[in-house]
Design a protein around this motif. Structure first.
Motif, mmCIF file in Angstrom:
data_model
loop_
_atom_site.group_PDB
_atom_site.id
_atom_site.type_symbol
_atom_site.label_atom_id
_atom_site.label_comp_id
_atom_site.label_asym_id
_atom_site.label_seq_id
_atom_site.Cartn_x
_atom_site.Cartn_y
_atom_site.Cartn_z
ATOM 1 N N GLY A 129 5.867 15.115 23.399
ATOM 2 C CA GLY A 129 6.303 14.631 22.090
ATOM 3 C C GLY A 129 5.554 13.610 21.596
ATOM 4 O O GLY A 129 5.440 13.273 20.562
ATOM 5 N N PHE A 130 5.520 12.566 22.485
ATOM 6 C CA PHE A 130 5.017 11.023 22.202
ATOM 7 C C PHE A 130 3.679 11.376 21.409
ATOM 8 O O PHE A 130 3.245 10.597 20.438
ATOM 9 C CB PHE A 130 4.977 10.509 23.237
ATOM 10 N N LYS A 131 2.639 12.013 22.038
ATOM 11 C CA LYS A 131 1.265 12.031 21.290
ATOM 12 C C LYS A 131 1.169 12.415 19.964
ATOM 13 O O LYS A 131 0.783 12.081 19.060
ATOM 14 C CB LYS A 131 0.405 12.938 22.246
ATOM 15 N N ASP A 132 2.108 13.729 19.925
ATOM 16 C CA ASP A 132 2.125 13.971 18.272
ATOM 17 C C ASP A 132 2.858 13.184 17.359
ATOM 18 O O ASP A 132 2.532 12.937 16.341
ATOM 19 C CB ASP A 132 2.983 15.428 18.315
ATOM 20 N N ALA A 133 3.827 12.268 17.852
ATOM 21 C CA ALA A 133 4.386 11.493 16.913
ATOM 22 C C ALA A 133 3.842 10.182 16.699
ATOM 23 O O ALA A 133 3.562 9.765 15.734
ATOM 24 C CB ALA A 133 5.948 11.005 17.774
ATOM 25 N N PHE A 134 2.896 9.972 17.842
ATOM 26 C CA PHE A 134 2.061 8.751 17.625
ATOM 27 C C PHE A 134 0.952 9.045 16.419
ATOM 28 O O PHE A 134 0.503 8.199 15.860
ATOM 29 C CB PHE A 134 1.378 8.343 18.906
ATOM 30 N N ASP A 135 0.374 10.447 16.598
ATOM 31 C CA ASP A 135 -0.597 10.774 15.697
ATOM 32 C C ASP A 135 0.087 10.613 14.214
ATOM 33 O O ASP A 135 -0.639 10.657 13.287
ATOM 34 C CB ASP A 135 -1.057 12.486 15.938
ATOM 35 N N GLN A 136 1.140 11.335 14.058
ATOM 36 C CA GLN A 136 2.164 11.132 12.688
ATOM 37 C C GLN A 136 2.299 9.602 12.383
ATOM 38 O O GLN A 136 1.863 9.292 10.986
ATOM 39 C CB GLN A 136 3.415 11.712 12.697
ATOM 40 N N LEU A 137 2.467 8.660 13.101
ATOM 41 C CA LEU A 137 2.471 7.441 12.664
ATOM 42 C C LEU A 137 1.230 6.649 12.506
ATOM 43 O O LEU A 137 1.220 5.994 11.356
ATOM 44 C CB LEU A 137 3.223 6.651 14.116
ATOM 45 N N ARG A 138 0.296 7.102 12.930
ATOM 46 C CA ARG A 138 -1.080 6.703 12.735
ATOM 47 C C ARG A 138 -1.626 7.274 11.438
ATOM 48 O O ARG A 138 -2.093 6.522 10.563
ATOM 49 C CB ARG A 138 -2.215 7.249 13.759
ATOM 50 N N ASP A 139 -1.352 8.658 11.397
ATOM 51 C CA ASP A 139 -1.812 9.293 10.015
ATOM 52 C C ASP A 139 -1.191 8.772 8.771
ATOM 53 O O ASP A 139 -1.599 8.982 7.780
ATOM 54 C CB ASP A 139 -1.874 10.908 10.249
ATOM 55 N N GLY A 140 0.098 8.441 9.040
ATOM 56 C CA GLY A 140 0.827 7.800 7.729
ATOM 57 C C GLY A 140 0.328 6.295 7.426
ATOM 58 O O GLY A 140 1.050 6.020 6.459
ATOM 59 N N GLY A 141 -0.442 5.924 8.110
ATOM 60 C CA GLY A 141 -0.915 4.705 7.870
ATOM 61 C C GLY A 141 0.031 3.424 8.352
ATOM 62 O O GLY A 141 -0.137 2.249 7.637
ATOM 63 N N TRP A 142 0.981 3.589 9.083
ATOM 64 C CA TRP A 142 2.091 2.650 9.252
ATOM 65 C C TRP A 142 1.699 1.608 10.301
ATOM 66 O O TRP A 142 2.275 0.576 10.287
ATOM 67 C CB TRP A 142 3.419 3.638 9.924
ATOM 68 N N THR A 143 0.776 1.967 10.982
ATOM 69 C CA THR A 143 0.095 0.826 12.056
ATOM 70 C C THR A 143 -0.917 -0.177 11.422
ATOM 71 O O THR A 143 -1.014 -1.271 11.962
ATOM 72 C CB THR A 143 -0.557 1.391 13.032
ATOM 73 N N ALA A 144 -0.903 -0.131 10.009
ATOM 74 C CA ALA A 144 -2.025 -0.914 9.388
ATOM 75 C C ALA A 144 -1.559 -1.731 8.202
ATOM 76 O O ALA A 144 -2.250 -2.200 7.365
ATOM 77 C CB ALA A 144 -3.340 -0.167 9.101
ATOM 78 N N LEU A 145 -0.247 -1.647 7.937
ATOM 79 C CA LEU A 145 0.611 -1.999 6.934
ATOM 80 C C LEU A 145 0.054 -3.384 6.237
ATOM 81 O O LEU A 145 -0.415 -3.693 5.268
ATOM 82 C CB LEU A 145 1.913 -2.092 7.083
ATOM 83 N N ASP A 146 -0.019 -4.435 7.434
ATOM 84 C CA ASP A 146 -0.103 -5.901 6.818
ATOM 85 C C ASP A 146 -1.682 -6.363 7.605
ATOM 86 O O ASP A 146 -1.693 -7.520 7.396
ATOM 87 C CB ASP A 146 0.836 -6.921 7.501
ATOM 88 N N ALA A 147 -2.534 -5.589 7.991
ATOM 89 C CA ALA A 147 -3.729 -5.586 8.465
ATOM 90 C C ALA A 147 -4.742 -6.095 7.465
ATOM 91 O O ALA A 147 -4.330 -5.425 6.118
ATOM 92 C CB ALA A 147 -4.194 -4.659 9.360
ATOM 93 N N ALA A 148 -5.709 -6.721 7.584
ATOM 94 C CA ALA A 148 -6.605 -7.095 6.334
ATOM 95 C C ALA A 148 -7.295 -5.919 6.092
ATOM 96 O O ALA A 148 -7.922 -5.143 6.805
ATOM 97 C CB ALA A 148 -7.592 -8.088 6.897
ATOM 98 N N GLU A 149 -7.308 -6.053 4.483
ATOM 99 C CA GLU A 149 -8.119 -4.764 4.246
ATOM 100 C C GLU A 149 -9.606 -4.485 4.615
ATOM 101 O O GLU A 149 -10.068 -3.484 4.570
ATOM 102 C CB GLU A 149 -7.995 -4.725 2.446
ATOM 103 N N GLU A 150 -10.270 -5.785 4.764
ATOM 104 C CA GLU A 150 -11.527 -5.583 5.318
ATOM 105 C C GLU A 150 -11.708 -5.117 6.622
ATOM 106 O O GLU A 150 -12.801 -4.356 7.004
ATOM 107 C CB GLU A 150 -12.383 -6.806 5.239
#
Length: 591
Positions: free
Chosen positions: A76-97
């Protein structure tokens, strides 16, 4: 089985009633109003409750497996990580560029609490990547940023930090990993690193390791350390994946907790790497990641206490045991619920008052990081630097203690794996050790941070307390907050004066008391947070439609901390003032 619900009401109170973030002058904060942060917390809370937390026990029970040189994560970890990634949660405070959303760091912090509480081992894959990306963003060349950051911010590629070696833990100057320069500007990396969190897994296309190593002509000790970008799989100039690099997993460590995270022995056999930052300045670049990581680890400490508290509270309300000595509270049942008993109340109040105070401390720290990063506010940078070892050391020590307190509420059932409390205790334990063991945090605080910039930042901290107490000295409703805070602050200042008078003559006079000082300072910070939260709650109670139950509970919880927890500063002061002699009395051969 345990459950988890994001404590959004309390998180919103800290963000908007205590810190008033949308009213601050930090760029980007004006957009962080109550509706916006509420939407973030509702969405990540749903993801945490429905997807990520159900995998917490799965990860604990299954762990990770090394198969044919590749680490397999739990079901289940891989599917959950895909959902985390696809939801944009990993890039909240990263630079837009570089593919991020450009939100302030506080957004990463509040999301990190929810995800860490829901599943600490799972969240570490993302958290380590965030730290590695931050180091590249701060110290990389434009070409390095363009090459690595977009895929790392999206977590299509994840990241790690590689510091520790079998013979060298905290003393990084002893490391043996070598970096031999090549004609094309790259380096050939050879050596072994241990305890590498998220060192390998099957949830991303590539893993970007940041590795500390020494060049052949490097100065001795820590001054000779450099930092290198070493990918698992080589990447060409167009960003395409190529051949496997000379990086392999020696084994997965068998650990006390965080079983769902792959803690690896990493072998570098002539792997290709590229210098990040300046030669022989690797610790400066690494500490960009380490300081962020230490704040994140402090957060892990209270996040594990939060989920343990939630479940202990539910158990105390539901479990029938004994009768209330002041009179039966459940006449239709064979016994009263556990929560009627004073010692259970004491236990739960210790947990609740710590967690809510720690949350306020951590969010305050995150706002200082935003002030530094977005406004180059050197005063904020200095204050958060002073408080970072306290955030990491105090919050993880107490977070572990509160997780065990929660386990205690269950009695014998807390010791049985099916109830899940054991996992919170076991997972919380590592937070006291990694990213600099807490004894090292205490040494850093007393040995370096107190004197930093001529003591400017510790004096600014005392001025904050002095100003708060002066502002509310005539407010009768605040007396139960102001007076204990003044007393605790005087204890802390007395300890500092003891170090000044005795530390120069005998450094052990300061170092033997450093751990107590770290805890003293942690209590004083939480005392300040509780004073400010109590005042905010009192002001909020004056509004029409105020949530009286929540706000009155907030004030009562704060009074508990000030009356029952904050006086610990006097005990720590007494310990410090006994001097180094009792600590160092035994010859090393007499133990």
């Amino acid at each position: 089985m345990p459950s988890y619900t994001a404590p959004t009401k309390d998180m919103q109170f800290v963000l908007h009633d205590l810190l008033k973030i949308s009213e601050q002058d930090v760029p980007g904060y004006a957009d962080m109003d109550r509706d916006f942060t509420g939407a973030i917390l509702d969405a990540v809370g749903t993801l945490a409750t429905e997807v990520i937390h159900p995998l917490n026990a799965v990860g604990d029970q299954q762990g990770c497996a090394l198969e044919n040189g590749v680490v397999r994560t739990p079901d289940g970890f891989k599917d959950a990580f895909d959902q985390l990634r696809d939801g944009g949660w990993t890039a909240l405070d990263a630079a837009e560029e570089y593919g991020g959303q450009g939100l302030p760091y506080i957004s990463y912090t509040i999301v990190g609490e929810v995800l860490s509480a829901a599943n600490m081992a799972f969240n570490m894959y993302y958290g380590l990547t965030h730290g590695a990306a931050s180091a590249i963003a701060a110290h990389g060349t434009d070409a390095q940023k363009a090459k690595w950051l977009p895929k790392m911010n999206s977590c299509e590629w994840t990241g790690t930090m590689n510091l520790t070696e079998p013979h060298a833990g905290t003393d990084l100057g002893m490391m043996r990993t070598k970096a031999v320069p090549q004609d094309d500007g790259s380096y050939q990396i050879t050596g072994q690193k241990i305890f590498i969190s998220a060192g390998d897994h099957d949830m991303a296309e590539n893993i970007v390791h940041l590795v500390l190593a020494k060049t052949p002509d490097a100065p001795a000790g820590i001054k000779g350390v450099s930092l290198f970008i070493v990918p698992k799989i080589m990447v060409d100039d167009d960003g395409n994946l190529g051949a496997r690099n000379g990086v392999s997993v020696g084994k997965i460590e068998e650990k006390m907790g965080i079983h769902g995270n792959s803690t690896c022995v990493m072998n570098y056999d002539g792997a290709t790497g590229w210098l990040l930052g300046d030669l022989h300045k690797g610790m400066r670049a690494m500490f960009t990641m380490m300081n962020e990581a230490r704040l994140g680890v402090g957060l892990q400490g209270y996040a594990q206490a939060e989920i343990a508290y939630q479940n202990a509270l539910a158990y105390a309300v539901d479990r029938l045991q004994g009768r209330d000595v002041t009179g039966v509270k459940n006449p239709d049942g064979p016994a009263d619920p556990l929560i009627v008993h004073p010692d259970i109340r004491r236990n739960l109040m210790e947990q609740k008052s710590f967690v809510e105070g720690a949350r306020a401390f951590t969010y305050w720290g995150a706002t200082m990081i935003d002030r530094d990063m977005r406004m180059h506010d050197k005063d904020a940078e200095g204050l958060v630097s002073l408080l970072t070892p306290v955030l990491k050391g105090f919050l993880t020590d107490k977070g572990y203690e509160m997780a065990t307190n929660a386990q205690q509420v269950y009695g014998g059932h807390g010791f049985i794996e099916e109830w899940g409390m054991s996992q919170f205790v076991r997972d919380a334990r590592i937070a006291m050790i990694y990213e600099g063991a807490n004894g090292v945090q205490a040494l850093d605080l007393v040995g370096r941070k107190l004197a930093q910039d001529g003591g400017k930042h510790v004096m600014a901290f005392f001025d904050l307390i002095k100003g708060f107490c002066a502002e509310h000295k005539d407010d009768e409703a605040m007396k139960g907050f102001v007076e204990p805070l003044k007393a605790a602050s005087k204890d802390l200042q007395a300890a500092g004066m003891y170090f000044m008078r005795n530390g120069m003559k005998n450094p052990n006079a300061a170092l033997s008391g450093s751990y107590d000082f770290m805890h003293m300072m942690g209590h004083v910070v939480l005392g300040l947070m509780w004073g400010k939260m109590a005042k905010a709650a009192m002001e909020k109670l004056k509004e029409d439609g105020a949530d009286r139950d929540f706000l009155e509970a907030k004030i009562a919880t704060g009074r508990y901390y000030m009356a029952r927890q904050l006086p610990a500063t006097s005990m720590h002061l007494a310990r410090i003032q006994t001097g180094p002699e009792v600590v160092m009395a035994l010859d090393s051969t007499a133990f």
